[in-house]
Design a protein around this motif. Structure first.
Motif, PDB file in Angstrom:
ATOM      1  N   GLN A  82      70.973  41.688 -47.076  1.00  0.00           N
ATOM      2  CA  GLN A  82      70.927  40.339 -46.506  1.00  0.00           C
ATOM      3  C   GLN A  82      69.527  39.726 -46.571  1.00  0.00           C
ATOM      4  O   GLN A  82      69.224  38.785 -45.848  1.00  0.00           O
ATOM      5  N   PHE A  83      68.697  40.265 -47.452  1.00  0.00           N
ATOM      6  CA  PHE A  83      67.314  39.810 -47.538  1.00  0.00           C
ATOM      7  C   PHE A  83      67.236  38.346 -47.972  1.00  0.00           C
ATOM      8  O   PHE A  83      67.896  37.924 -48.915  1.00  0.00           O
ATOM      9  N   ARG A  84      66.410  37.573 -47.271  1.00  0.00           N
ATOM     10  CA  ARG A  84      66.190  36.159 -47.608  1.00  0.00           C
ATOM     11  C   ARG A  84      64.697  35.926 -47.762  1.00  0.00           C
ATOM     12  O   ARG A  84      63.919  36.292 -46.882  1.00  0.00           O
ATOM     13  N   LYS A  85      64.298  35.294 -48.850  1.00  0.00           N
ATOM     14  CA  LYS A  85      62.884  34.992 -49.055  1.00  0.00           C
ATOM     15  C   LYS A  85      62.341  34.086 -47.951  1.00  0.00           C
ATOM     16  O   LYS A  85      61.168  34.128 -47.611  1.00  0.00           O
ATOM     17  N   SER A  86      63.229  33.246 -47.410  1.00  0.00           N
ATOM     18  CA  SER A  86      62.798  32.276 -46.405  1.00  0.00           C
ATOM     19  C   SER A  86      62.723  32.862 -45.001  1.00  0.00           C
ATOM     20  O   SER A  86      62.246  32.200 -44.084  1.00  0.00           O
ATOM     21  N   TYR A  87      63.198  34.119 -44.825  1.00  0.00           N
ATOM     22  CA  TYR A  87      63.206  34.679 -43.474  1.00  0.00           C
ATOM     23  C   TYR A  87      62.709  36.119 -43.472  1.00  0.00           C
ATOM     24  O   TYR A  87      63.459  37.062 -43.732  1.00  0.00           O
ATOM     25  N   PHE A  88      61.434  36.276 -43.206  1.00  0.00           N
ATOM     26  CA  PHE A  88      60.845  37.592 -42.957  1.00  0.00           C
ATOM     27  C   PHE A  88      59.616  37.355 -42.074  1.00  0.00           C
ATOM     28  O   PHE A  88      58.486  37.299 -42.563  1.00  0.00           O
ATOM     29  N   PRO A  89      59.852  37.165 -40.770  1.00  0.00           N
ATOM     30  CA  PRO A  89      58.785  36.776 -39.833  1.00  0.00           C
ATOM     31  C   PRO A  89      57.646  37.785 -39.745  1.00  0.00           C
ATOM     32  O   PRO A  89      57.773  38.941 -40.157  1.00  0.00           O
ATOM     33  N   LYS A  90      56.556  37.350 -39.143  1.00  0.00           N
ATOM     34  CA  LYS A  90      55.379  38.199 -38.977  1.00  0.00           C
ATOM     35  C   LYS A  90      55.700  39.449 -38.170  1.00  0.00           C
ATOM     36  O   LYS A  90      55.145  40.521 -38.427  1.00  0.00           O
ATOM     37  N   ALA A  91      56.588  39.297 -37.190  1.00  0.00           N
ATOM     38  CA  ALA A  91      56.950  40.456 -36.356  1.00  0.00           C
ATOM     39  C   ALA A  91      57.597  41.558 -37.188  1.00  0.00           C
ATOM     40  O   ALA A  91      57.403  42.747 -36.915  1.00  0.00           O
ATOM     41  N   HIS A  92      58.358  41.178 -38.215  1.00  0.00           N
ATOM     42  CA  HIS A  92      59.003  42.156 -39.094  1.00  0.00           C
ATOM     43  C   HIS A  92      57.951  42.851 -39.964  1.00  0.00           C
ATOM     44  O   HIS A  92      58.011  44.060 -40.177  1.00  0.00           O
TER      45      HIS A  92
END
Length: 271
Positions: free
Chosen positions: A49-59
């Motif tokens: 489910q990886f999205r380039k637009s969603y990988f926040p700093k917390a991750h």
């Protein structure tokens, strides 16, 4: 902050890169421990489910802390799961204190310990992968919506509510799958003479002793960092199921973060 020394920590089903991942809470937990060995038992990065637009700093912070642990002497074993199965082509890779494996056997104070993710027991993953992936997307959105509703409940001074746990408990097939999963894992462990068998995959944290006519073993499941915020700790010849308590969380889901995640959810549905 003084860190707790722990012999072994087993964490699974973090699902970094998804809306439901509680990366901040996991990062907080990692900041409190100093394990000799850290086992990441599958579904750490959710490549499905990886999205380039969603990988926040917390991750990213979780990954950074794990790398820092390895650089400071912690032995880190990354065991692949179904959501990060793309890494299986690199299995049996060893780089300093970091190892990438499909399964792991450890000797813990003279007791044989068998660790693997557990997706090998899941027919939907093995034979109908597209159905499993579709279900994964639906589960991710359900968790996100559930988190938003719980944020509203907290604002009103009410307790949290888990949609997915309620569904699992009420659907007979889900209950049967979990029971069958545990039975299969323990039967195999007893047959192979393992004292401990440790899995992830089903997001059901548990420690229980199982015995049949051929012998006995201890079944352990580390749970997840989507709903249960749990992991396993081994110290002084004893296992402990650690659960991150909501009462210790400050400002987990502030308004800005919730709005950000909901906007991403809406845009991804529109696509």
């Amino acid at each position: 902050m003084k860190k707790r020394k722990v012999e072994l920590v087993v964490i699974s089903d973090i699902h970094l890169g998804t809306y439901g991942c509680h990366a901040k809470e996991l990062s907080n937990y990692l900041s409190t421990i100093k394990p000799k060995t850290l086992v990441l038992n599958g579904d750490i990065i959710d490549i499905w489910q990886f999205r380039k637009s969603y990988f926040p700093k917390a991750h990213l912070q979780v990954i950074k802390k794990i790398i820092t642990m390895a650089s400071k002497g912690t032995k880190v074993y990354y065991i692949t799961g179904n959501h990060d199965e793309a890494l299986r082509k690199f299995s049996d890779t060893f780089m300093g204190n970091f190892s990438l494996l499909d399964k792991l056997v450890l000797d813990l104070d003279g007791k044989k310990t068998w660790i693997f993710h557990g997706d090998v027991f899941d027919a939907s993953v093995q034979h109908s992968k597209w159905i499993a992936k579709l279900g994964g997307f639906g589960y991710d959105y359900l968790i996100l919506i559930n988190r938003f509703i719980n944020w509203c409940l907290h604002k009103m001074g009410k307790d949290s509510y888990s949609f997915s746990k309620k569904i699992k408990a009420s659907v007979k097939k889900a209950v049967k799958f979990i029971n069958d999963f545990e039975t299969t894992a323990t039967d195999l462990a007893i047959d192979k003479k393992y004292d401990y068998v440790i899995c992830g995959h089903i997001h059901e944290p548990k420690i229980k002793e199982v015995e049949n006519k051929f012998g006995k073993t201890t079944y352990l499941n580390s749970g997840d960092w989507i709903e249960n915020l749990s992991c396993l700790e081994y110290n002084n010849k004893r296992w402990k199921l650690f659960k991150y308590q909501e009462s210790t969380i400050s400002n987990i889901e502030n308004e800005e973060e919730q709005l950000f995640e909901m906007e991403h959810l809406i845009s991804s549905i529109q696509l």
